[in-house]
Design a protein around this motif. Structure first.
Motif, PDB file in Angstrom:
ATOM      1  N   UNK A  98       0.830  -1.208   0.000  1.00  0.00           N
ATOM      2  CA  UNK A  98       0.000   0.000   0.000  1.00  0.00           C
ATOM      3  C   UNK A  98       0.860   1.253   0.000  1.00  0.00           C
ATOM      4  N   UNK A  99       1.933   1.229   0.774  1.00  0.00           N
ATOM      5  CA  UNK A  99       2.833   2.385   0.788  1.00  0.00           C
ATOM      6  C   UNK A  99       3.466   2.584  -0.586  1.00  0.00           C
ATOM      7  N   UNK A 100       3.881   1.503  -1.210  1.00  0.00           N
ATOM      8  CA  UNK A 100       4.525   1.609  -2.518  1.00  0.00           C
ATOM      9  C   UNK A 100       3.549   2.137  -3.564  1.00  0.00           C
ATOM     10  N   UNK A 101       2.312   1.687  -3.517  1.00  0.00           N
ATOM     11  CA  UNK A 101       1.309   2.194  -4.452  1.00  0.00           C
ATOM     12  C   UNK A 101       1.086   3.693  -4.253  1.00  0.00           C
ATOM     13  N   UNK A 102       1.152   4.133  -3.005  1.00  0.00           N
ATOM     14  CA  UNK A 102       1.002   5.564  -2.726  1.00  0.00           C
ATOM     15  C   UNK A 102       2.201   6.352  -3.241  1.00  0.00           C
ATOM     16  N   UNK A 103       3.398   5.838  -2.989  1.00  0.00           N
ATOM     17  CA  UNK A 103       4.605   6.541  -3.422  1.00  0.00           C
ATOM     18  C   UNK A 103       4.724   6.584  -4.944  1.00  0.00           C
ATOM     19  N   UNK A 104       4.253   5.541  -5.599  1.00  0.00           N
ATOM     20  CA  UNK A 104       4.377   5.462  -7.055  1.00  0.00           C
ATOM     21  C   UNK A 104       3.141   5.984  -7.779  1.00  0.00           C
ATOM     22  N   UNK A 105       2.285   6.701  -7.067  1.00  0.00           N
ATOM     23  CA  UNK A 105       1.065   7.201  -7.696  1.00  0.00           C
ATOM     24  C   UNK A 105       1.340   8.064  -8.930  1.00  0.00           C
ATOM     25  N   UNK A 106       2.312   8.993  -8.890  1.00  0.00           N
ATOM     26  CA  UNK A 106       2.578   9.770 -10.120  1.00  0.00           C
ATOM     27  C   UNK A 106       2.989   8.893 -11.299  1.00  0.00           C
ATOM     28  N   UNK A 107       3.821   7.882 -11.032  1.00  0.00           N
ATOM     29  CA  UNK A 107       4.245   6.979 -12.102  1.00  0.00           C
ATOM     30  C   UNK A 107       3.065   6.181 -12.643  1.00  0.00           C
ATOM     31  N   UNK A 108       2.224   5.680 -11.746  1.00  0.00           N
ATOM     32  CA  UNK A 108       1.085   4.873 -12.177  1.00  0.00           C
ATOM     33  C   UNK A 108       0.080   5.704 -12.967  1.00  0.00           C
ATOM     34  N   UNK A 109      -0.215   6.899 -12.464  1.00  0.00           N
ATOM     35  CA  UNK A 109      -1.153   7.765 -13.173  1.00  0.00           C
ATOM     36  C   UNK A 109      -0.584   8.197 -14.524  1.00  0.00           C
TER      37      UNK A 109
END
Length: 243
Positions: A18-29
């Protein structure tokens, strides 16, 4: 006296993810927006830019490197997440982002305009349930397994260093490793493709051509891709233990 029910604590692995998904939000979006735009361009027959998505997939391991290591370390410590759990979560997020981009690239190449240079990706179209769907060629599948395998193996070569380094040299290394593996996988599939011809010549039979050559090449490329996923899983465990 009523018993108090407590919710089980979230496993460190889930918290790390969950933390990684939050940190990588700009990359994912960012990846999602680019993929969506190129899919729309392909469906509208404006452009077939699957190579852009392939290169984005190659760059994902480096793009996911920590932007603020001190802050990320503090967040992990606050949440009780070990460095090993962080590494496993990051590799998982990077891999699934890569696979999503590669899948989008495959769709863009398949449904986009087929004119211009290079072999067409489709044999034609078939109607199913009122929809007109493209029929991929064997050459298309061979291309897919080649560049998908090269992207996964590139992740293996740069993945450990990319966990903490997003320098220009690392970007160049990721691209170079992709191009190198592209050549290697192409050579493997070409060699397998030539096997029926070699066997025919050895046994004194007529040369075998067509699907008899293409199917083994596609299967060989798929095997290289599957082997890459297994090796990446093994290497990611070693990266986590060394973190």
């Amino acid at each position: 006296m009523s018993a108090t029910l407590r919710r089980p604590s979230t496993a460190p692995r889930d918290r790390a993810l969950r933390l990684e998904l939050t940190l990588q939000r700009p990359l994912l979006w960012g990846s999602g927006v680019v993929a969506a735009l190129l899919l729309l361009a392909a469906i509208g027959q404006f452009a077939r830019l699957g190579n852009v998505l392939i290169l984005l997939a190659v760059a994902v391991p480096v793009a996911a490197a920590p932007r603020d290591p001190a802050r990320e370390g503090w967040l992990s410590g606050t949440l009780g997440i070990s460095r090993a759990a962080r590494v496993r979560a990051r590799v998982r997020v990077v891999l699934f982002t890569q696979l999503g981009l590669l899948l989008a690239a495959a769709v863009v190449i398949l449904v986009g305009p087929q004119g211009g240079g290079g072999d067409p990706a489709t044999l034609g179209r078939v109607s199913a349930g009122g929809l007109s769907l493209p029929v991929p060629t064997l050459a298309y599948w061979q291309d897919v397994v080649i560049w998908a395998s090269a992207a996964v193996w590139s992740h293996i070569w740069v993945g450990r260093d990319a966990l903490h380094d997003a320098s220009t040299a690392m970007w160049a290394r990721a691209l170079a490793s992709y191009l190198g593996m592209y050549v290697v996988v192409t050579a493997v599939t070409f060699g397998v493709r030539m096997l029926p011809l070699a066997l025919g010549a050895l046994l004194g039979r007529e040369p075998v051509a067509g699907p008899a050559q293409e199917y083994p090449a596609v299967l060989a490329g798929a095997a290289v891709f599957g082997a890459g996923l297994l090796v990446l899983r093994w290497r990611s465990r070693a990266w986590a233990q060394a973190a």
